[in-house]
Structures are given as C-alpha cells and as structure tokens.
Design a protein around this motif. Structure first.
Motif, mmCIF file in Angstrom:
data_model
loop_
_atom_site.group_PDB
_atom_site.id
_atom_site.type_symbol
_atom_site.label_atom_id
_atom_site.label_comp_id
_atom_site.label_asym_id
_atom_site.label_seq_id
_atom_site.Cartn_x
_atom_site.Cartn_y
_atom_site.Cartn_z
ATOM 1 N N ALA A 106 -10.214 -4.757 -6.996
ATOM 2 C CA ALA A 106 -8.873 -5.329 -7.058
ATOM 3 C C ALA A 106 -8.915 -6.782 -6.612
ATOM 4 O O ALA A 106 -9.740 -7.164 -5.789
ATOM 5 N N GLN A 107 -8.022 -7.567 -7.196
ATOM 6 C CA GLN A 107 -7.982 -8.995 -6.878
ATOM 7 C C GLN A 107 -7.136 -9.255 -5.631
ATOM 8 O O GLN A 107 -7.391 -10.198 -4.913
ATOM 9 N N ASP A 108 -6.113 -8.420 -5.392
ATOM 10 C CA ASP A 108 -5.165 -8.730 -4.325
ATOM 11 C C ASP A 108 -4.973 -7.604 -3.316
ATOM 12 O O ASP A 108 -5.430 -7.683 -2.193
ATOM 13 N N VAL A 109 -4.288 -6.548 -3.721
ATOM 14 C CA VAL A 109 -3.981 -5.461 -2.790
ATOM 15 C C VAL A 109 -4.571 -4.153 -3.330
ATOM 16 O O VAL A 109 -5.200 -4.148 -4.377
ATOM 17 N N ILE A 110 -4.340 -3.073 -2.598
ATOM 18 C CA ILE A 110 -4.869 -1.784 -3.042
ATOM 19 C C ILE A 110 -4.058 -1.256 -4.223
ATOM 20 O O ILE A 110 -2.827 -1.249 -4.187
ATOM 21 N N HIS A 111 -4.747 -0.847 -5.270
ATOM 22 C CA HIS A 111 -4.122 -0.169 -6.398
ATOM 23 C C HIS A 111 -4.830 1.176 -6.553
ATOM 24 O O HIS A 111 -5.796 1.459 -5.844
ATOM 25 N N SER A 112 -4.343 1.992 -7.458
ATOM 26 C CA SER A 112 -5.003 3.272 -7.671
ATOM 27 C C SER A 112 -4.943 3.626 -9.149
ATOM 28 O O SER A 112 -3.877 3.607 -9.764
ATOM 29 N N PHE A 113 -6.106 3.900 -9.708
ATOM 30 C CA PHE A 113 -6.241 4.157 -11.138
ATOM 31 C C PHE A 113 -6.023 5.651 -11.382
ATOM 32 O O PHE A 113 -6.806 6.475 -10.920
ATOM 33 N N ARG A 169 -6.979 14.239 -15.000
ATOM 34 C CA ARG A 169 -6.932 14.776 -13.626
ATOM 35 C C ARG A 169 -7.783 13.903 -12.701
ATOM 36 O O ARG A 169 -8.551 14.404 -11.885
ATOM 37 N N LEU A 170 -7.682 12.607 -12.875
ATOM 38 C CA LEU A 170 -8.508 11.703 -12.082
ATOM 39 C C LEU A 170 -7.654 10.628 -11.443
ATOM 40 O O LEU A 170 -6.754 10.086 -12.062
ATOM 41 N N LYS A 171 -7.966 10.332 -10.194
ATOM 42 C CA LYS A 171 -7.270 9.266 -9.493
ATOM 43 C C LYS A 171 -8.273 8.631 -8.540
ATOM 44 O O LYS A 171 -9.000 9.328 -7.849
ATOM 45 N N GLN A 172 -8.336 7.319 -8.562
ATOM 46 C CA GLN A 172 -9.279 6.637 -7.679
ATOM 47 C C GLN A 172 -8.652 5.357 -7.156
ATOM 48 O O GLN A 172 -8.166 4.541 -7.929
ATOM 49 N N ASP A 173 -8.681 5.183 -5.843
ATOM 50 C CA ASP A 173 -8.162 3.948 -5.267
ATOM 51 C C ASP A 173 -9.030 2.771 -5.693
ATOM 52 O O ASP A 173 -10.250 2.906 -5.829
ATOM 53 N N VAL A 174 -8.393 1.642 -5.907
ATOM 54 C CA VAL A 174 -9.094 0.412 -6.290
ATOM 55 C C VAL A 174 -8.796 -0.604 -5.200
ATOM 56 O O VAL A 174 -7.646 -0.948 -4.973
ATOM 57 N N LEU A 175 -9.853 -1.041 -4.500
ATOM 58 C CA LEU A 175 -9.647 -1.843 -3.298
ATOM 59 C C LEU A 175 -10.134 -3.269 -3.474
ATOM 60 O O LEU A 175 -11.144 -3.504 -4.135
ATOM 61 N N MET A 211 -15.705 5.640 -10.774
ATOM 62 C CA MET A 211 -15.114 6.887 -11.221
ATOM 63 C C MET A 211 -15.700 7.146 -12.607
ATOM 64 O O MET A 211 -15.955 6.209 -13.341
ATOM 65 N N TRP A 212 -15.960 8.390 -12.922
ATOM 66 C CA TRP A 212 -16.481 8.625 -14.273
ATOM 67 C C TRP A 212 -15.812 9.844 -14.895
ATOM 68 O O TRP A 212 -15.293 10.705 -14.201
ATOM 69 N N PHE A 271 -1.573 5.171 -14.912
ATOM 70 C CA PHE A 271 -0.612 4.711 -13.913
ATOM 71 C C PHE A 271 -1.326 4.026 -12.754
ATOM 72 O O PHE A 271 -2.501 4.302 -12.493
ATOM 73 N N CYS A 272 -0.576 3.187 -12.029
ATOM 74 C CA CYS A 272 -1.048 2.760 -10.721
ATOM 75 C C CYS A 272 -0.391 3.717 -9.733
ATOM 76 O O CYS A 272 0.818 3.887 -9.745
ATOM 77 N N ALA A 273 -1.213 4.357 -8.901
ATOM 78 C CA ALA A 273 -0.688 5.391 -8.016
ATOM 79 C C ALA A 273 -0.642 4.935 -6.563
ATOM 80 O O ALA A 273 -0.599 5.751 -5.656
ATOM 81 N N GLU A 274 -0.679 3.635 -6.352
ATOM 82 C CA GLU A 274 -0.596 3.140 -4.974
ATOM 83 C C GLU A 274 0.425 2.015 -4.977
ATOM 84 O O GLU A 274 0.270 1.046 -5.723
ATOM 85 N N PHE A 275 1.456 2.141 -4.139
ATOM 86 C CA PHE A 275 2.513 1.127 -4.147
ATOM 87 C C PHE A 275 1.910 -0.252 -3.879
ATOM 88 O O PHE A 275 1.262 -0.460 -2.865
ATOM 89 N N CYS A 276 2.124 -1.185 -4.820
ATOM 90 C CA CYS A 276 1.410 -2.453 -4.729
ATOM 91 C C CYS A 276 2.329 -3.652 -4.900
ATOM 92 O O CYS A 276 1.875 -4.733 -5.229
ATOM 93 N N GLY A 277 3.627 -3.479 -4.680
ATOM 94 C CA GLY A 277 4.539 -4.613 -4.790
ATOM 95 C C GLY A 277 5.710 -4.298 -5.709
ATOM 96 O O GLY A 277 5.825 -3.182 -6.214
#
Ligand code: HEC
Ligand SMILES: [Cu+2]
Length: 312
Positions: free
Chosen positions: A139-146, A152-158, A165-166, A178-184
């Motif tokens: 991630a370029q700025d804050v935490i996101h989640s792919f 059935r896959l979710k992975q935080d992007v930091l 993730m594969w 979706f982005c599954a981590e509140f990022c703004g």
C-alpha cells in the motif's frame, strides 16, 4: 451478482474448501444448539415445580465419569476444529512456484494492478482460469484489505510491507473486489472487478493491452538512476554483493545467522541496509528510506527478482 446474495458463488479452488468448513461449523453449532436447547427443555419439564422426581444427590458415576467424558469430548472437538481450519489456512499460504505473479499497489482509493508482461489496470484484475495466481501487494498510504468474496479470500495490504495471497480461479466471470479495511472517506467506493477468463483469452487480452515497460524494466532504470549500479554492477570498484541469482537464496549475514532472500528481505535491504549486513561486506550501503516510495520499491524488488530468474 445479486447484492443480497448471502452465499456468493464459489469461484476458486479454496472457496470450495472454505465452504465445506463453513457448512461443517454451521451443522456442528446447530447440533450443539439443539442438544443444549433440548436438554434445557427436557430438564425444565422434568424438574418443574411440584413434579414427583428424585431431587437428592446424583449417583457417583454421573458426578465424575460423565463430567470427565464431556469435558474431554468437547476438548477434542475443539482441537479437531482448530486442526481443520488451520490446515486449510496453511495450505492457502504457500503459492505453487509456477504461479503467475501479479503486483498490486493499493492507495486511497484505488487498486493499481501490474501484470508480468507490462499490462496494467486500475480497479480491475484479469486472471486466467485454472492457473495459480500470486498477488504481491503493498500500500502507498494506509492499510487496505484485498477482498474477493467469490474466492473466499481476504488479505490486508500494508504500507511498508509486501503481503501475498494466491488463488486458482475455477470459473470464468466477473467477481466483485472490495477494500475490507476502512481507509478514509472514499473507502466504500474502493473496489473493482476481478475478471476470470479462459487462459487463451487472458493471453490475448494481455497482448493487446497498452504495453508499457514492466515493473522489472522500470526497476532496472531506477537501479541506475539511484546509483545502485555504481556499487552493485560487476564493473563497480566498490566491494558490494552481486544481486544476480540472489532472490530466493539463503544469505549468510555478518552476525552469523542466515536469512532467506524473499521480497521482504530485499525491501529491508534497501530501506534499512544496516539491519542485516551480508557476511563479508562493510555496512557502507546508504539507506534509501524517504528516497524511494512504495511504487519505486516494487520496481526495484521486481528488478532484483528478475535478475534471479535470469540466473536460474
Ligand atoms: C555505496 C554503495 C552501495 C549503494 C549505492 C547501494 N548498495 Fe546495496 N549493498 C552495498 C553493500 C556493501 C552491501 C552488503 C552489505 C549490506 O548488506 O549492507 C549491499 C547489500 C545490498 C542488498 C543485499 C544483498 C545480499 O546479497 O543479500 C541488496 C538487495 C541491495 N544492496 C540493493 C541495493 C539497491 C536496490 C540499491 C539502490 C537503491 C543499492 N543497493 C545501493 C552497497 C551499496
Ligand atoms: Cu482501502
């Protein structure tokens, strides 16, 4: 896809296994609920006020053996569930070595995707069906989640780290990302579409994308521009390790330990060269913290990785 679907289609290999686990847990919890609820009702009726049943002390075997029995039983049940879920999670961890490697850069509020051949896209990800795909994300700025519900896959992007993730998609079609981590403020709009295509179609699609230099190519240019080559090139007068074939190798460090040269190690070597100094070298490499951003790091690491592949 109907937005109200509670059980999204299963479009990856992992999805089927996750669904089995989910259904298993549901059935088991349902059975426990029925058992406990049933006992509650039965005892409630049996020992209601005024009923003529024995209320004295319990017989000995009920006090000890049954107690030990159900405690041990539930313990093993819990251990079994732990084993089931964790083996699934572990199996999902390591990508097959021949997986197609795609880079993802998350930023407020979009997903930028780069394919091996140089094709790039935003808020979209095209993948071939039936082939292992490995996503290397940062991630370029804050935490996101792919998050791709159909896989059935979710992975935080930091920021400041590569996460991976594969998956192997099993059916063609478009699936929501979706982005599954509140990022703004625009978080809820940060999404896109994963398109699974037949492998031939994917090859054709990748071939007609506006072709730019791929990550490794851009990394090579940066490698010279930032002065890395001045120390690391074979012709350099400075005593610095060659980077060809480095990726994936086990590197001996000055403190006597060894470390696997994965993407995380490469990025640490660039940002904090003093932290893990290679055995036999002076710690003269300057830190590039603040000099290179996440996108540049992705490029540099991709370049060093490509050197490894060339040597293999
Ligand atoms: C002043 C010379 C110098 C410059 C400039 C320099 N390095 Fe280094 N680099 C070194 C030396 C010396 C080492 C080995 C000692 C250490 O690990 O710090 C090293 C180690 C590394 C390693 C770990 C190598 C291994 O075998 O494990 C990587 C990766 C690396 N550098 C990448 C880069 C990149 C990318 C750049 C440019 C952004 C760069 N270096 C710029 C001198 C340099
Ligand atoms: Cu986000």
């Amino acid at each position: 896809m109907n937005p109200l679907t509670l059980w999204p289609v299963a479009a990856s290999e992992q999805a089927a296994r996750i669904d089995t686990l989910f259904a298993g847990l549901l059935v088991l919890s349902g059975a426990i609920l029925l058992l406990v609820g049933g006992l509650l009702l039965a005892f409630g009726a049996r020992y209601r006020r005024g009923s003529h049943v024995r209320r004295g002390e319990l017989p000995g075997f009920l006090r000890r053996d049954v107690e030990i029995g159900w405690t041990a039983g539930t313990l093993f049940l819990a251990l079994f569930l732990f084993w089931w879920a964790s083996t699934l999670a572990l199996r999902g961890n390591a990508a097959p070595p021949d997986a197609l490697e795609i880079h993802v850069l998350a930023k407020q509020w979009m997903w930028k995707v780069r394919h091996p051949g140089g094709a790039r896209e935003i808020d979209a990800l095209h993948v071939p069906r039936g082939e292992a795909v490995r996503l290397v994300m940062t991630a370029q700025d804050v935490i996101h989640s792919f998050y791709v519900p159909a896989f059935r896959l979710k992975q935080d992007v930091l920021p400041g780290r590569f996460t991976e993730m594969w998956f192997r998609a099993t059916r063609t079609g478009d699936y929501r990302l979706f982005c599954a981590e509140f990022c703004g403020t625009q978080h809820s709009h940060m999404g896109g579409m994963v398109t699974v295509m037949e492998p031939e179609d994917y090859t054709r699609w990748a071939a007609v994308q506006p072709r730019e230099q791929d990550l490794a190519g851009e990394g090579a240019a940066l490698f010279t521009a930032l002065g890395c080559a001045g120390c690391h090139a074979p012709s350099a007068a400075v005593h610095a390790p060659r980077l060809e074939g480095l990726y994936g190798r086990s590197v001996p460090l000055a403190d006597g330990s060894r470390v696997q040269a994965d993407a995380a190690y490469l990025r640490d070597s660039i940002l904090q060269p003093k932290r893990a100094v290679v055995a036999g070298y002076e710690p003269i490499m300057p830190s590039f913290e603040g000099v290179v951003d996440e996108a540049d790091l992705q490029r540099l690491v991709a370049y060093i990785q490509s050197l490894g592949e060339a040597a293999r």
